[in-house]
Design a protein around this motif. Structure first.
Motif, PDB file in Angstrom:
ATOM      1  N   LYS A   1       0.815  -1.210   0.000  1.00  9.46           N
ATOM      2  CA  LYS A   1       0.000   0.000   0.000  1.00  9.46           C
ATOM      3  C   LYS A   1       0.847   1.258   0.000  1.00  9.46           C
ATOM      4  O   LYS A   1       0.501   2.242  -0.641  1.00  9.46           O
TER       5      LYS A   1
ATOM      6  N   TYR B   1       3.437  -3.091 -11.818  1.00 11.90           N
ATOM      7  CA  TYR B   1       2.317  -2.838 -10.901  1.00 11.90           C
ATOM      8  C   TYR B   1       1.770  -1.423 -11.134  1.00 11.90           C
ATOM      9  O   TYR B   1       0.569  -1.203 -11.195  1.00 11.90           O
TER      10      TYR B   1
ATOM     11  N   GLY C   1      -0.257  -7.164  -0.699  1.00 14.25           N
ATOM     12  CA  GLY C   1      -0.839  -6.610  -1.917  1.00 14.25           C
ATOM     13  C   GLY C   1      -0.186  -7.099  -3.189  1.00 14.25           C
ATOM     14  O   GLY C   1      -0.716  -6.866  -4.281  1.00 14.25           O
TER      15      GLY C   1
ATOM     16  N   GLU D   1     -11.185   1.751   2.785  1.00 10.42           N
ATOM     17  CA  GLU D   1      -9.731   1.863   2.865  1.00 10.42           C
ATOM     18  C   GLU D   1      -9.180   1.165   4.100  1.00 10.42           C
ATOM     19  O   GLU D   1      -8.105   0.573   4.065  1.00 10.42           O
TER      20      GLU D   1
ATOM     21  N   GLU E   1      -8.593  -2.877   3.575  1.00  6.18           N
ATOM     22  CA  GLU E   1      -7.970  -3.346   2.343  1.00  6.18           C
ATOM     23  C   GLU E   1      -7.153  -4.611   2.596  1.00  6.18           C
ATOM     24  O   GLU E   1      -6.706  -4.873   3.706  1.00  6.18           O
ATOM     25  N   ASN E   2      -6.945  -5.388   1.536  1.00  3.23           N
ATOM     26  CA  ASN E   2      -6.135  -6.614   1.594  1.00  3.23           C
ATOM     27  C   ASN E   2      -6.630  -7.555   2.687  1.00  3.23           C
ATOM     28  O   ASN E   2      -5.845  -8.195   3.380  1.00  3.23           O
TER      29      ASN E   2
ATOM     30  N   GLU F   1      -5.792  -6.909  -5.531  1.00  4.87           N
ATOM     31  CA  GLU F   1      -6.363  -5.571  -5.617  1.00  4.87           C
ATOM     32  C   GLU F   1      -5.308  -4.552  -6.004  1.00  4.87           C
ATOM     33  O   GLU F   1      -4.106  -4.763  -5.801  1.00  4.87           O
TER      34      GLU F   1
ATOM     35  N   GLN G   1      -3.320  -1.340  -5.486  1.00  5.41           N
ATOM     36  CA  GLN G   1      -2.895  -0.633  -4.285  1.00  5.41           C
ATOM     37  C   GLN G   1      -2.837   0.869  -4.553  1.00  5.41           C
ATOM     38  O   GLN G   1      -1.945   1.366  -5.238  1.00  5.41           O
TER      39      GLN G   1
ATOM     40  N   HIS H   1      -3.019   4.952  -3.151  1.00  2.00           N
ATOM     41  CA  HIS H   1      -2.593   5.762  -2.009  1.00  2.00           C
ATOM     42  C   HIS H   1      -2.770   7.230  -2.336  1.00  2.00           C
ATOM     43  O   HIS H   1      -2.305   7.704  -3.376  1.00  2.00           O
TER      44      HIS H   1
ATOM     45  N   SER I   1      -0.704   7.628  -7.604  1.00  2.00           N
ATOM     46  CA  SER I   1      -1.138   6.335  -7.084  1.00  2.00           C
ATOM     47  C   SER I   1      -2.477   6.450  -6.381  1.00  2.00           C
ATOM     48  O   SER I   1      -2.797   5.680  -5.497  1.00  2.00           O
TER      49      SER I   1
ATOM     50  N   ASN J   1      -8.455   1.180  -2.327  1.00  2.00           N
ATOM     51  CA  ASN J   1      -8.028   0.180  -3.308  1.00  2.00           C
ATOM     52  C   ASN J   1      -9.198  -0.366  -4.113  1.00  2.00           C
ATOM     53  O   ASN J   1     -10.281  -0.601  -3.575  1.00  2.00           O
TER      54      ASN J   1
ATOM     55  N   ARG K   1     -10.647  -3.586  -5.583  1.00  2.00           N
ATOM     56  CA  ARG K   1     -10.515  -5.038  -5.441  1.00  2.00           C
ATOM     57  C   ARG K   1     -10.816  -5.678  -6.796  1.00  2.00           C
ATOM     58  O   ARG K   1     -11.970  -5.832  -7.179  1.00  2.00           O
TER      59      ARG K   1
END
Length: 534
Positions: free
Chosen positions: A2, A52, A212, A269, A272-273, A280, A282, A284, A295, A388, A390
Motif C-alpha cells: 500500500k 504494478y 498486496g 480503505e 484493504e487486503n 487488488e 494498491q 494511495h 497512485s 483500493n 478489489r
C-alpha cells in the motif's frame, strides 16, 4: 504494498538520447543503463514495480482514472450523465483519437515493457540471489505481464502486438499485429508460470512490505478467469470451463481466502487486503492531486456522489436497471449505491446530505444514482482518494466455480457456492450508518432454492434456472467492479441472448473493442487497427 514507492526511472534512463554529446568515447559511471542496472537483488525487486504501477496508470490510463470509464461505461449497468457530453465510452462510437483509450494503451504497454525487462534480467542474473526470491520475482513479472495483456485484449482485441522480450533495436518499436490465439496462449502461459512460481498468500504476506503483491492464489484465479474469458481473448473459441474449474478448486482448497462478514469491508480503505481479497490495486492518496501523486483514484469525484453535492463531477452513474436488479431486502443495494433510503453523505463543510437533498440540487438525470462502492461517505479535501480497487475477490472465485459446476451439469453443487455469497449478503453490518436498517436487522434475500421457488423475473430475465441466477448474482455482487460488460460478452459469444441487453442500447459486434489509437497507427505503419478503426 500500500505504501511502497511505485516509481522507477530505470527504463527512462536506459533510453536517454546522446545526440547532443560530442563524438567522444566517454563513460559516465553514474549514468544508469540496462547494462549498469539489474546488478543486485534489490534492483531486481525494483524491476517489477513499474508493471504494478502501470495498472494504476502513470498517464491516468489505468485504475486511477480511465478504467472506471472504459470498463464500466460499455455495460448496461452504467450511463454517462449530463455532466459529460459527449462521452464516447458508452456510445459504442469511440473515435481512434480518444485520449482516454490512448492513455490506457500507453500505460498497459509501459507495464508490458517493464514486465518483459524484469523477466529478461531476472533470468539473466548471475549474482547471488536466494532461490525463493528469484522464483517470486519471476512469478510476479509473469503474472503482471499476463494481467496487463489480458486488459489490453479486453480493451482492444486479440490483434494487438505480441511482444515477449525487451526492445533491442529500433525495429522492435514497430511490431505488427499478433495472430489469432497467440496472445491468449501467452496469457495462459504467464498465469501458469506465475502459479508455479509464486508463494501462497500467507507466505507472501508474512512480510508486511509485500502485502498486496501477486500470490499463487491470484495467479490460479486469473488463470481460471482467462479460461472463462477465452471467447473475448480468442474470439470464436469456447470457454474452457473444465480447466477453470480445476484452478478454482485449488484456490478454494488452499483455505487461504474467506468471505468477510461485512460486505462493505470490500470497498473501504481501512479494510484493504482483507481475507477476501485475491488481488487488488494498491492506491494511495498522497499530498498532491495532479502530477505529483499518481497512485490515487479520482473515482469518488467522477462517478461517486451526485452532482450538486460537495463539488462532485458525477460523470458516470449506475442506472435504473442496476437499481432494479437488487432484490427487496438485499443490503448490498445500499452499500453499492447512493440512493433513496440509503447512506448519507457528509460534505467537507460538515453538512450531512441525503437523497432528498441530492434530488433537490440535481438539475437532471434524476433516474441515475451515485456510486458508493470504493467511494468515501465523507468528502475529502482534494479530488482523489486512496481506496483500493478489489480486482478479484473470493466471492468471484466462488461464483465462477459455481458457474463451472453448472456447466458440467452439477447444479446441486453449484447452489452451495452461490448460497455462500447470498448468505453473506444477509448478515447484519454493525459498523454501518445507524439509520440503515441492516445495521441492526439481517437481510431477507432467500437461498437459491427459495429464489427458484419464487420464479421471479428481474429486468426481463426469469430466475428459474441456475445460469440465470448466476447472472443475477454476479450483477448485484460485483456492481461497479468492472465485471458486467465482460460477463455479457463472454456469455453472448456462446448464447446470443446475453448480447440482447447490449444491443438494446446500441452495441454491435464491431464495437466489441475500442479502436487502436490513431497516433499509434500513424507512427507504426506495420500495424493495422481493429474493426473500429475502419
Amino acid at each position: 504494498m500500500k505504501k511502497f514507492n511505485v516509481y522507477t526511472c530505470v527504463l527512462a534512463a536506459a533510453m536517454m538520447t546522446y545526440s547532443c554529446k560530442p563524438d567522444m568515447d566517454l563513460n559516465n559511471p553514474q549514468e544508469l543503463s540496462i547494462d549498469t542496472y539489474y546488478k543486485t537483488p534489490a534492483q531486481l525487486e525494483a524491476a517489477v514495480i513499474p508493471a504494478y504501477q502501470a495498472l494504476i496508470g502513470k498517464v491516468q490510463g489505468g485504475y486511477a482514472r480511465s478504467f472506471y470509464y472504459e470498463l464500466l461505461a460499455p455495460g448496461d449497468d452504467f450511463n454517462h450523465t449530463f455532466k459529460w457530453e459527449p462521452m464516447y465510452q458508452d456510445t459504442y462510437n469511440t473515435p481512434s483519437s480518444d485520449g482516454m483509450a490512448s492513455g490506457s494503451w500507453k500505460d498497459m504497454w509501459n507495464g508490458i515493457f517493464a514486465a518483459n525487462m524484469a523477466i529478461d534480467r531476472i533470468n539473466a542474473f548471475t549474482g547471488h540471489i536466494d532461490d525463493k526470491q528469484k522464483s517470486r520475482l519471476l512469478g510476479e513479472a509473469h503474472f503482471l505481464r499476463g494481467l496487463l495483456y489480458m486488459h489490453l485484449v479486453m480493451l482492444f482485441g486479440e490483434t494487438v502486438p505480441l511482444i515477449k522480450t525487451p526492445v533491442k533495436s529500433n525495429a522492435d518499436y514497430y511490431p505488427t499485429n499478433s495472430k489469432p490465439g497467440e496472445i491468449y496462449a501467452l496469457i495462459i502461459s504467464d498465469f501458469q508460470q506465475a502459479a508455479d512460481l509464486l508463494p501462497l498468500r500467507s507466505d507472501m504476506y508474512s512480510n508486511a512490505a509485500f502485502i498486496g503483491r501477486a500470490t499463487k492464489g491470484a495467479a490460479q484465479s486469473y488463470l481460471a478467469k482467462a479460461y472463462m474469458y477465452r471467447p473475448i481473448l480468442e474470439v470464436g473459441k469456447p470457454a474452457e470451463f473444465a480447466k477453470a474449474q480445476e484452478q478454482l478448486k485449488k484456490v478454494i482448497d488452499s483455505k487461504e481466502y474467506s468471505l468477510v462478514n461485512n460486505f462493505r469491508d470490500n470497498s473501504l480503505e481501512a479494510t484493504e487486503n482483507n481475507p477476501e481479497s485475491v488481488f487488488e490495486i494498491q492506491l494511495h492518496n498522497g499530498p498532491g492531486w495532479l502530477g505529483d501523486d499518481m497512485s490515487d483514484s479520482w473515482r469518488w469525484q467522477e462517478i461517486g456522489i451526485y452532482d450538486g453535492t460537495g463539488g462532485a463531477w458525477w460523470n458516470l452513474a449506475p442506472n435504473k436497471k442496476t437499481y432494479n436488479e437488487f432484490e427487496p431486502g438485499d443490503p448490498r443495494k445500499y452499500m453499492t449505491l447512493f440512493c433513496d433510503n440509503g447512506a448519507y453523505y457528509t460534505q467537507i463543510d460538515g453538512k450531512v446530505t441525503n437523497y432528498a437533498y441530492w434530488m433537490a440540487h440535481l438539475a437532471t438525470n434524476k433516474d441515475l444514482y451515485g456510486t458508493r462502492k470504493y467511494c468515501p461517505d465523507k468528502q475529502v479535501a482534494d479530488f482523489d482518494n486512496g481506496i483500493n480497487d478489489r480486482l478479484l475477490r473470493y466471492a468471484d472465485v466462488l461464483l465462477l466455480y459455481a458457474e463451472c459446476l453448472n456447466e458440467a451439469g452439477d447444479a446441486a453443487s453449484a447452489k452451495q457456492y452461490i448460497n455462500m455469497v447470498r448468505q453473506r449478503a444477509n448478515l447484519v453490518v454493525p459498523s454501518e450508518q445507524p439509520q440503515l436498517w441492516y445495521q441492526h436487522s439481517p437481510g431477507t434475500i432467500p437461498g437459491v432454492d427459495g429464489l427458484l421457488a419464487k420464479d421471479t423475473t428481474i429486468n426481463g430475465i426469469r430466475l428459474n434456472n441456475i445460469k440465470n441466477i448466476i447472472q443475477h448474482e454476479r450483477f448485484v455482487e460485483f456492481c461497479g467492479e468492472y465485471q458486467r460488460y465482460f460477463d455479457l460478452l463472454r456469455w453472448g459469444m456462446a448464447d446470443p441472448k446475453w448480447l440482447e441487453p447490449l444491443k438494446a442500447i446500441g452495441w454491435t459486434p464491431k464495437a466489441m473493442y475500442y479502436p487502436f489509437p490513431q497516433a499509434e497507427l500513424d507512427n507504426n505503419k506495420n500495424l493495422t487497427g481493429n474493426a473500429m478503426n475502419h
